[in-house]
Write a protein that holds these residues in place. Structure first.
Motif, PDB file in Angstrom:
ATOM      1  N   HIS A   1      25.052 -17.974  79.911  1.00 55.57           N
ATOM      2  CA  HIS A   1      23.675 -18.444  79.717  1.00 55.57           C
ATOM      3  C   HIS A   1      23.211 -19.049  81.029  1.00 55.57           C
ATOM      4  O   HIS A   1      23.905 -19.889  81.603  1.00 55.57           O
TER       5      HIS A   1
ATOM      6  N   TRP B   1      14.974 -17.394  81.745  1.00 60.94           N
ATOM      7  CA  TRP B   1      16.271 -17.623  81.103  1.00 60.94           C
ATOM      8  C   TRP B   1      16.881 -16.305  80.673  1.00 60.94           C
ATOM      9  O   TRP B   1      16.184 -15.396  80.216  1.00 60.94           O
TER      10      TRP B   1
ATOM     11  N   ASP C   1      15.651 -18.080  75.766  1.00 63.92           N
ATOM     12  CA  ASP C   1      15.012 -19.345  76.110  1.00 63.92           C
ATOM     13  C   ASP C   1      16.098 -20.340  76.511  1.00 63.92           C
ATOM     14  O   ASP C   1      17.286 -20.005  76.566  1.00 63.92           O
TER      15      ASP C   1
ATOM     16  N   ASP D   1      17.442 -22.677  74.964  1.00 60.92           N
ATOM     17  CA  ASP D   1      18.436 -22.932  73.922  1.00 60.92           C
ATOM     18  C   ASP D   1      19.372 -21.745  73.695  1.00 60.92           C
ATOM     19  O   ASP D   1      20.295 -21.838  72.890  1.00 60.92           O
TER      20      ASP D   1
ATOM     21  N   THR E   1      18.285 -18.795  72.549  1.00 62.18           N
ATOM     22  CA  THR E   1      17.714 -17.916  71.529  1.00 62.18           C
ATOM     23  C   THR E   1      17.202 -16.650  72.207  1.00 62.18           C
ATOM     24  O   THR E   1      16.422 -16.716  73.161  1.00 62.18           O
TER      25      THR E   1
END
Length: 171
Positions: free
Chosen positions: A64, A83, A105, A107, A109
């Motif tokens: 990530h 992201w 995003d 988070d 997601t």
């Protein structure tokens, strides 16, 4: 193929194949893809930084990251964050990394409105150098065209230029 020449081709209207030879041993080039402290130094186009880079480098693990434009000369891109989230499917060290790459995003997601990419990166030993072959497979020709229209090819070229410069500085 010279050290700085990237070769690109499209197969079946939806698979982008990129190749480039890096003047560094295969183990070192592979290491640049598996450790956050290395990726933060070269991932992304010129003028972009990686303020967030979290890697769980194993099949089923997640990468990530956030790319942020820090170059005021890039106009409306300045300050923009992008992201991404990769989910590793297969890793054969130091030969192959296969993962699915998503827009996400902060988070993590996944952004279902944007195309995902199945990426296979192969690292080939070539007389002390490394030939990198990146196959990016999209669900459709339209999905590939969407990311091409976003400037993805230029972004990858600049990203790999940054990788080459880093390799030259540390090998």
């Amino acid at each position: 193929m010279s050290n700085n020449a990237m070769v690109s081709s499209v197969e079946n209207d939806r698979v982008l194949v990129l190749e480039r030879v890096f003047n560094a041993p295969r183990d070192l080039v592979f290491q640049m893809f598996k450790e956050a402290e290395h990726l933060k130094r070269w991932w992304g186009p010129k003028g972009w930084e990686i303020p967030v880079c979290i890697i769980d480098f194993r099949p089923g693990g997640v990468w990530h990251y956030c790319m942020k434009c820090v170059d005021e000369n890039q106009g409306h891109f300045f300050g923009m964050e992008s992201w991404g989230k990769g989910i590793y499917e297969e890793i054969v060290e130091p030969e192959t990394i296969i993962y699915t790459d998503y827009f996400s995003d902060a988070d993590g997601t996944i952004n279902e409105a944007m195309p995902s990419t199945l990426i296979k990166i192969e690292f080939h030993e070539q007389d002390g150098k490394t030939k990198l072959v990146n196959r990016s497979e999209y669900a459709s020709a339209e999905a590939l065209q969407t990311v091409m229209d976003m400037g993805m090819l230029q972004g990858i070229t600049e990203t790999w230029d940054r990788l080459s410069e880093l390799l030259e500085s540390i090998k």
